[in-house]
Enzyme design. Structure first.
Site, PDB file in Angstrom:
ATOM      1  N   ASP A 235      59.276 -16.593   1.330  1.00 52.60           N
ATOM      2  CA  ASP A 235      58.307 -15.512   1.186  1.00 52.60           C
ATOM      3  C   ASP A 235      57.129 -16.125   0.431  1.00 52.60           C
ATOM      4  O   ASP A 235      57.265 -17.141  -0.262  1.00 52.60           O
ATOM      5  CB  ASP A 235      58.897 -14.292   0.456  1.00 52.60           C
ATOM      6  CG  ASP A 235      58.038 -13.047   0.695  1.00 52.60           C
ATOM      7  OD1 ASP A 235      56.880 -13.197   1.150  1.00 52.60           O
ATOM      8  OD2 ASP A 235      58.513 -11.918   0.433  1.00 52.60           O
TER       9      ASP A 235
HETATM   10  C1  BGC Z   1      55.678 -10.137   1.536  1.00 54.43           C
HETATM   11  C2  BGC Z   1      56.057 -10.595   2.924  1.00 54.43           C
HETATM   12  C3  BGC Z   1      54.813 -10.988   3.676  1.00 54.43           C
HETATM   13  C4  BGC Z   1      54.105 -12.078   2.886  1.00 54.43           C
HETATM   14  C5  BGC Z   1      52.841 -12.571   3.538  1.00 54.43           C
HETATM   15  C6  BGC Z   1      54.816 -11.125   0.809  1.00 54.43           C
HETATM   16  O1  BGC Z   1      54.300 -10.582  -0.358  1.00 54.43           O
HETATM   17  O2  BGC Z   1      56.849  -9.877   0.779  1.00 54.43           O
HETATM   18  O3  BGC Z   1      56.720  -9.569   3.610  1.00 54.43           O
HETATM   19  O4  BGC Z   1      55.149 -11.401   4.960  1.00 54.43           O
HETATM   20  O5  BGC Z   1      53.762 -11.581   1.610  1.00 54.43           O
HETATM   21  O6  BGC Z   1      51.850 -11.599   3.453  1.00 54.43           O
END
Ligand code: BGC
Length: 757
Positions: A235
């Site tokens: 993530d």
């Molecule tokens: C989120 C993800 C997301 C990523 C990119 C993170 O803060 O938890 O779900 O895909 O950011 O934006």
């Protein structure tokens, strides 16, 4: 889909320098991977996700702040999940793939398969259900649809990311059974059925270890047990220790670390702290993904905006759940006057805040759509309240009430303001704003023909449920929600959505109430297996609307269900469903199983399969639901594997978890579990063993006759075998005397274990 083995992956980076391989394992920028030009490895883009494409044009962020290219905003998972429609989810997935492909995006970041553990989780709108089968099956369909276009998906957030509070540090403390049977099961289904190109590890820790550097999750479970062939991406910002993460199986760090962590990897290999083969495998997987994208034919633009909007509308209409419809108040009829009340009429909430925020290609106007159905002279509007608390609440209410009194029907649009729920934080309660509840009460006093339409990303308490004749749960419906809601209100679409999460009476009734969101860095999943309806049913707690509930403008009758096991040991459940009303409709048929007195604790009933059937008025059809044998299994903690217990399982065929239409039972043959015996093994366990059991039983019979005098003073009916069942065999000598000295016991155990039985 081409699946590449690890050997392939490793071979694909042969000839690259150590530095080049390390460089592949982290991003070039916020959304792009690094390439190695001379090796023909391109840089590719991964971006959000999940219910539309969020491809940023300028500054990048993972919170939905910066602008992105227009894309179709489909219903978020809270909506699409309520359709229980896998064919529809596949088509939505396909459309996401097409939009990504046109924009040269190799991987769209979604879907989310986390379980809605508490109604409070700020990101529930991005997840499908409180149930692992619904979550897993819906996410599988979406992944398959997207990947049919050659675009990859990223199944997220692996794992046990069930709250936003302290999400980057908190440890989800979960016992093995709920971890396997609830929280991992949804992911397992998607990985095994759809092989997403990537899996995104979560921010949080799981049982003390960061998901990003968790060898149990990323290597043992994901790759070895489930056979995952793709790559694991972090993530955004989830990496704690890059070298440990790589060793644990976390291939690609996103976003860019500016080269800092690449250098750490190089140093670790040079210092002998990291096996270069581990780096080769990870770099190889990234190279494979990038080359695959390079070799994939792109969908040529421009995007057919109208066609995708129409699909978004179809999906939105299928996502709406008719919770209540006393006296057939719905559908509304044209040429009868309607008062549309509520700020959401002009300011629809159609998606949630955070990284999933899509810049829609257009947004349906609810008023325009309703005017199209009812006729211009029959539609009136009053806001009734504001979403940010500004304005004169009393005056707004008075205007709305006056309007409600003058018209045939009042449709009151209530819901959560955007600020109430978001990625990054959780809710503190499940109540609708007081100003809205007061308005509704006042409207009900002047017009009994009141319909409530809800907009919310996760459940809200409905203290008015008994007093309002008709309620539609509109969740967050994406950009075409306005048109879809008008079609349902006026009966052009017969609603067929059902709840994938229970609506409790009070937050205090909910399973995680005493264990959410945890404290001091730990959240204890104290409710164990009893998540969602599993909890309310086990504790016999009254709910406002149960899991699986949803009405239609027609009615359905169910015949007697019949169950049989097929050659694979899966259960085939057949039931005839009849549309007993006067219009075409769609019914979601659910199959739950239970095993009353098994070896382990179990929920009363658990959803194991569902099917959707479309029926004309008066039509009957046999529906087949297949319950996989693997879904009957529980996680045997001591054997550390899945086990199907033998027994007579109840099979409930139902219209909801609390509306069982036909109940039957089926004998299921069990798996054999023979744990090695040792001195700690209880007599009950020894008795059950095919070799040791008869020998010990015979010796015990002799012992019982020796003890005949003693048992004379035992109260009648006391079961000696039961009484001694938990006695460790290693300590039996003190009662059994010389027949069972330490040497005899060891010999017996050796013989039993050597038998291989
Ligand atoms: C989120 C993800 C997301 C990523 C990119 C993170 O803060 O938890 O779900 O895909 O950011 O934006």
């Amino acid at each position: 889909m081409t699946v590449h083995s690890n050997e392939d992956a490793t071979a694909s980076v042969a000839g690259l320098t150590l530095e080049e391989k390390a460089s592949l394992t982290s991003g070039a920028s916020f959304w792009w991977t690094k390439g190695v030009e001379h090796a023909g490895i391109p840089s590719v883009m991964l971006t959000d996700g999940p219910h539309g494409l969020r491809k940023q044009r300028g500054s990048a962020d993972h919170l939905g702040i910066g602008d992105s290219v227009p894309a179709t905003c489909f219903p978020p998972a809270v909506g699409l999940g309520s359709s229980w429609d896998t064919e529809l989810a596949y088509r939505v997935g396909q459309a996401l793939g097409v939009e990504s492909s046109i924009e040269d995006v190799a991987v769209i970041l979604g879907p989310g398969a986390n379980i809605k553990r508490s109604p409070l989780c700020g990101r529930n709108f991005e997840y499908f259900s409180e149930d692992p089968i619904v979550s897993g099956v819906m996410a599988t369909a979406l992944v398959q649809g997207t990947q049919s276009t050659g675009v990859g998906t990223s199944l997220k957030h692996f794992a046990a990311n069930n709250q936003e509070h302290d999400r980057m540090r908190s440890s989800s403390e979960i016992a093995p059974r709920p971890l396997r049977e609830i929280y991992l099961r949804s992911f397992q289904r998607v990985v095994q059925d759809a092989q997403p190109y990537t899996v995104m590890c979560a921010y949080n820790r799981v049982n003390g270890v960061f998901a990003s550097e968790n060898p149990f999750l990323l290597t043992q479970v994901l790759r070895k047990e489930w056979g995952f062939k793709g790559l694991v991406v972090s993530d955004w910002g989830a990496v704690n220790n890059r070298v440990s993460a790589l060793a644990a199986g976390m291939d690609l760090e996103m976003p860019s670390s500016g080269g800092v962590t690449d250098a750490q990897i190089v140093a670790a290999v040079r210092d002998g702290l990291l096996d270069e083969a581990v780096l080769d495998a990870s770099a190889g997987r990234i190279a494979k993904l990038a080359r695959r994208w390079q070799g994939t034919a792109r969908v040529q633009g421009p995007l057919d905006v109208d066609a995708h909007h129409a699909l978004a509308r179809e999906a939105a209409a299928r996502s709406i759940v008719l919770l209540k419809n006393d006296g057939g108040l719905l559908p509304l009829q044209g040429q009868r006057s309607v008062a549309l009340i509520g700020a959401f009429v002009d300011q629809p909430r159609y998606q949630g805040a955070g990284s999933s925020m899509i810049n829609p290609t257009r947004i349906d106007s609810l008023v325009h759509e309703i005017v199209g159905k009812a006729g211009e002279d029959f539609v009136f509007q009053a806001p009734g309240f504001t979403l940010n608390g500004s304005g004169d609440a009393a005056a707004l209410r008075a205007d709305a009430v006056a309007l409600a009194a003058k018209n045939d029907v009042a449709v009151v649009f209530l819901g959560l303001p955007a600020a109430a729920e978001s990625e990054g934080y959780d809710r503190g309660h499940i109540d609708l704003p007081e100003v809205q509840l007061e308005l509704l009460d006042a409207v009900l006093e002047v017009n009994p023909n009141t319909v409530v339409v809800l907009s919310n990303g996760s459940v809200v308490a409905l203290p008015f449920a008994d007093r309002v004749p008709a309620i539609l749960e509109g969740w967050l419906l994406g950009q075409a929600g306005g048109g879809a809601m008008a079609e349902v209100l006026y009966g052009d679409v017969n609603p067929s959505g059902k709840l994938t999460e229970t609506i409790p009476v009070r937050l205090e009734d909910s399973p995680a109430f005493l264990n959410f969101p945890g404290e001091q860095g730990h959240v204890h999943y104290g409710e164990g297996l009893f998540v969602g309806y599993r909890w309310y049913d086990a504790r016999k707690i009254e709910v406002t609307f149960p899991f699986g509930h949803g009405l239609s403008y027609t009615t359905f009758g169910y015949g007697e269900a019949a169950v049989s096991a097929n050659a694979d040991g899966d259960l085939e459940v057949r039931v005839t469903v009849t549309n007993t009303g006067d219009r075409a409709g769609r019914e979601i048929v659910q199959a739950y199983t239970g095993l009353a007195s098994g070896a382990v604790q179990r929920p009363v009933r658990e959803l194991k399969a569902f099917a959707l059937v479309a029926l004309e008025a008066g039509e009957s059809r046999e529906v087949l639901l297949t319950i996989r044998r693997t879904d009957l299994a529980y996680w045997h903690v001591r054997a550390d594997r899945w086990v199907v217990e033998a027994g007579a399982y109840t099979v409930d065929v139902a219209a909801s978890s609390r509306d069982i239409r036909s109940s039957t039972s089926v004998d299921v043959a069990g798996d054999t579990v023979l744990l090695p015996l040792d001195r700690e093994s209880s007599l009950a366990e020894v008795f059950a063993h095919p070799v040791a059991g008869p020998i010990v039983q015979q010796a015990m019979a002799q012992m019982a006759s020796a003890l005949e005098g003693a048992s004379a003073i035992m109260p009648e009916g006391v079961d000696m075998a039961k009484m001694m069942g938990s006695f460790p065999i290693g300590r039996i000598g003190m009662i059994a005397g010389e027949n069972f000295g330490p040497e005899q016991i060891d010999q017996l155990l050796e013989m039993a274990n050597a038998s291989g039985a």
